[in-house]
Each structure stands twice: as structure tokens, then as C-alpha cells.
Design a protein around this motif. Structure first.
Motif, PDB file in Angstrom:
ATOM      1  N   GLU A 172       0.834  -1.194   0.000  1.00 37.61           N
ATOM      2  CA  GLU A 172       0.000   0.000   0.000  1.00 37.61           C
ATOM      3  C   GLU A 172       0.877   1.256   0.000  1.00 37.61           C
TER       4      GLU A 172
ATOM      5  N   SER B 112       0.875   3.606  12.273  1.00 38.87           N
ATOM      6  CA  SER B 112       0.379   3.424  10.909  1.00 38.87           C
ATOM      7  C   SER B 112       1.526   3.122   9.946  1.00 38.87           C
TER       8      SER B 112
ATOM      9  N   ARG C  23     -17.190  12.465  11.070  1.00 41.15           N
ATOM     10  CA  ARG C  23     -17.942  11.408  11.757  1.00 41.15           C
ATOM     11  C   ARG C  23     -18.482  11.969  13.060  1.00 41.15           C
TER      12      ARG C  23
ATOM     13  N   GLU D 188      -8.318   7.376  14.816  1.00 44.75           N
ATOM     14  CA  GLU D 188      -8.778   6.392  13.822  1.00 44.75           C
ATOM     15  C   GLU D 188      -9.013   7.046  12.470  1.00 44.75           C
ATOM     16  N   MET D 189      -9.634   8.223  12.485  1.00 43.83           N
ATOM     17  CA  MET D 189      -9.991   8.891  11.231  1.00 43.83           C
ATOM     18  C   MET D 189      -8.776   9.400  10.468  1.00 43.83           C
TER      19      MET D 189
ATOM     20  N   ASP E  80      -7.117   6.594   8.601  1.00 44.54           N
ATOM     21  CA  ASP E  80      -7.960   6.249   7.457  1.00 44.54           C
ATOM     22  C   ASP E  80      -7.853   7.313   6.377  1.00 44.54           C
TER      23      ASP E  80
ATOM     24  N   ASP F   6      -4.554   7.124   4.553  1.00 39.03           N
ATOM     25  CA  ASP F   6      -4.570   5.971   3.647  1.00 39.03           C
ATOM     26  C   ASP F   6      -5.278   6.340   2.343  1.00 39.03           C
ATOM     27  N   ARG F   7      -6.420   7.003   2.474  1.00 34.50           N
ATOM     28  CA  ARG F   7      -7.172   7.416   1.281  1.00 34.50           C
ATOM     29  C   ARG F   7      -6.399   8.473   0.483  1.00 34.50           C
TER      30      ARG F   7
END
Length: 327
Positions: free
Chosen positions: A3, A27, A156, A179-180, A183, A186-187
Motif C-alpha cells: 500500500e 500506521s 464522523r 482512527e480517522m 484512514d 490511507d485514502r
């Protein structure tokens, strides 16, 4: 195929930001350096203490920069010497000038503890509780030159419990933000993180907490005062004073609205029991449950009364004249 990952600089200072940094370190993305505010005097000895983010960064073996400002050429040159793709910002406490915002190829991403555009600014967690909001959340935002005005990348929500204090909401939001952001990065690395302009409607500002706000004004409603007490727990707490020859100051850490006051003068002690002190308010009554005397610790009313006896009919004073210095 592995990734894609990003090189990043992290900017933050308090415990909220330290939680975000720990998640980033776990991460697949690489933290190249950490920015935080300078060490500050703390405790009775006023010795310099490293902020939580610095403590975590040193534990992780990450280089730390602590500029007083990012507006000067030296601080900007030190940052420009680092090779990174994106800056992640969480409760940093310093303004990022245009050259810093424009430096990384993916810009600067802020982890903000509200559902923007509601509660832009310095104290979104406390202001959400104080206002009686049923929910709040985390917004990942692409930073621009305005005050939390940039495009939204992710958002969120979480509910605010009816008895929730700022401390517990802070911890839940920090975990959600950690957490966000992982994520979101990553995006971003995969090129699938899209931005949306903030709506023009619903903008509110979470002003920095002021010292004068610690003092309860009994002319207010019991509901409002109870929310403020929860919003100011654990920092800075709410204060009151009982008027007598030698004023008795106390901190109030827990309270709940009681029955109607039936026209009693606001600030009057209506009931004194081992469970609560009932005080008349502008609307309704407030039952004080957890208190603290100067130099003491937080304790229930039964224990507090042993050192600070009070009687029905005594009066709580109006807030003293204070400067509006920030907490």
C-alpha cells in the motif's frame, strides 16, 4: 503490491494531539518530525514541563521542533529542510502562515474536534457540552488561512451523553480522531480522498475559555449552570463563593438541576444535606454534589461539610470582577 504511504510532519501540543501522534506512529505512514509548543512552567515549583506531544515524540525517537512562532524565516527554513508530503495538525496552538500551509504537496490536514462548521475555534469540546448539543464529532479539514474554514475531507459524529463531562468526551473524540486521520491518510495516499466546501449555514465559534467564566452566576438557569460545570470538568472547573464575614470559596465539580425554586432569591442555599447543597437559581434550583475547598481535593458533600459547614439561608455571591484572561 504494498500500500502507498506518506511522509508527514505532525504538529500538536496537548493530550488530544498526543493520542493522534501515537496512532500515526503505528500506521504505515512515516512521521519525519514533530512540532509542538515550547515547554511551559508547571506545578508549584514552576519548573519547565514538556507538553504531552513532546513526551510521546521523545519516547518514539522522533525529532522535535518547538518554535515560538512559525512566522519567522528560521522556523520556516527548518521546516522546509524536512522532506514530507503532508502536515497533520491537531490542537497545535500556533497559527500556520501561508508559506507553511503551501509547503507540503498535499497541504496541511487538521483534526478538529467538532462537526464543522459548528464550533470553529479553540474550545469546541467544552462549547458543545455547554450549549447542550446532542452530538458532536471529528472533522478532517484541509487547512487554509481562515479559522477552521477550509474544505472538509471526512466527518464522523458521536452522541454527547446527558451527563457527559468534557474529560470523557475529549477522550472519545481523541480516539475517533486517531482512527480517522489514519484512514484519511490511507485514502490520501491512494488518491481517493475528496474535499467538500463547508456549508455557509450553521457557523458557530468556540471561543477560548476565559477565567471569568469559571465563576457561576446564580441568575442563570439551573440547566445552564449544570451544563457549564460538566463542560469545565476537568479543566478549569467552576467556582462559587459563600458570602459571610470571611468568604468561603469552593469549586463545584458535579451538580444536577433540582426542583423549582418557588421564587427564592438566586444564590440562596435552600437545603443542606449529606447528599447535596440545593441552591436557588434564576430558573430552578441546582443540587451541588461534588465540591472542593481551597487546597483540598474533590469530594462528596458529606465529606466537604465536615471541613466547611454551611447552613440554610446563606447566600452565594455574584461573580467577582475578573479580567477576561484565557484559562
Amino acid at each position: 503490491m504494498s500500500e502507498p504511504s506518506l511522509k508527514l510532519v505532525f504538529a500538536g501540543t496537548p493530550v488530544f494531539a498526543a493520542t493522534i501522534l501515537q496512532a500515526l506512529a503505528r500506521s504505515r505512514h512515516s512521521v519525519q518530525a514533530v512540532l509542538c509548543r515550547p515547554d511551559q512552567p508547571a506545578g508549584r515549583g514552576r519548573l519547565l514541563r514538556a507538553p504531552p506531544v513532546k513526551q510521546v515524540a521523545l519516547q518514539l525517537g522522533l525529532p522535535v521542533l518547538q518554535p515560538i512562532s512559525l512566522k519567522g524565516p528560521e522556523a520556516q527554513a527548518a521546516l522546509a529542510a524536512i522532506e514530507f508530503d503532508v502536515m497533520v495538525v491537531a490542537a497545535y496552538g500556533l497559527i500556520l502562515p501561508p508559506p507553511v500551509l503551501a509547503g507540503p504537496r498535499f497541504g496541511c490536514v487538521n483534526v478538529h474536534a467538532s462537526l464543522l462548521p459548528r464550533w470553529r475555534g479553540a474550545a469546541p469540546i467544552q462549547r458543545a457540552i455547554e450549549a447542550g448539543d446532542p452530538e458532536t464529532g471529528i472533522t478532517l479539514m484541509q487547512m487554509d488561512a481562515g479559522l477552521d474554514t477550509g474544505p472538509m475531507l471526512m466527518a464522523r459524529s458521536i452522541p454527547i451523553g446527558p451527563e457527559e463531562i468534557a474529560g470523557s468526551l475529549h477522550d472519545r473524540l481523541a480516539s475517533l480522531g486517531a482512527e480517522m486521520i489514519v484512514d484519511g491518510l490511507d485514502r490520501l495516499a491512494r488518491g481517493v480522498l475528496e474535499s467538500t466546501p463547508q456549508p455557509a449555514e450553521g457557523v458557530t465559534y468556540a471561543a477560548r475559555l476565559q477565567r471569568s467564566e469559571e465563576w457561576l452566576d446564580w441568575q442563570g438557569s439551573a440547566e445552564e449552570l449544570a451544563r457549564r460545570i460538566r463542560a469545565f470538568d476537568p479543566e478549569p472547573g467552576c467556582r462559587a463563593r459563600i458570602l459571610r464575614d470571611t468568604e468561603l470559596e469552593l469549586k463545584i465539580w458535579s451538580a444536577r438541576p433540582g426542583p423549582p425554586s418557588h421564587g427564592a432569591e438566586p444564590g440562596t442555599l435552600l437545603e443542606v444535606s449529606s447528599d447535596a447543597l440545593r441552591v436557588a437559581c434564576g430558573v430552578g434550583t441546582l443540587d451541588l454534589i461534588e465540591l472542593q475547598r481551597p487546597g483540598g481535593r474533590r469530594q462528596g458533600v458529606r465529606q466537604w461539610l465536615q471541613a466547611c459547614p454551611v447552613r440554610v439561608g446563606e447566600r452565594m455571591g455574584r461573580p467577582p470582577s475578573h479580567s477576561n484572561s484565557a484559562c
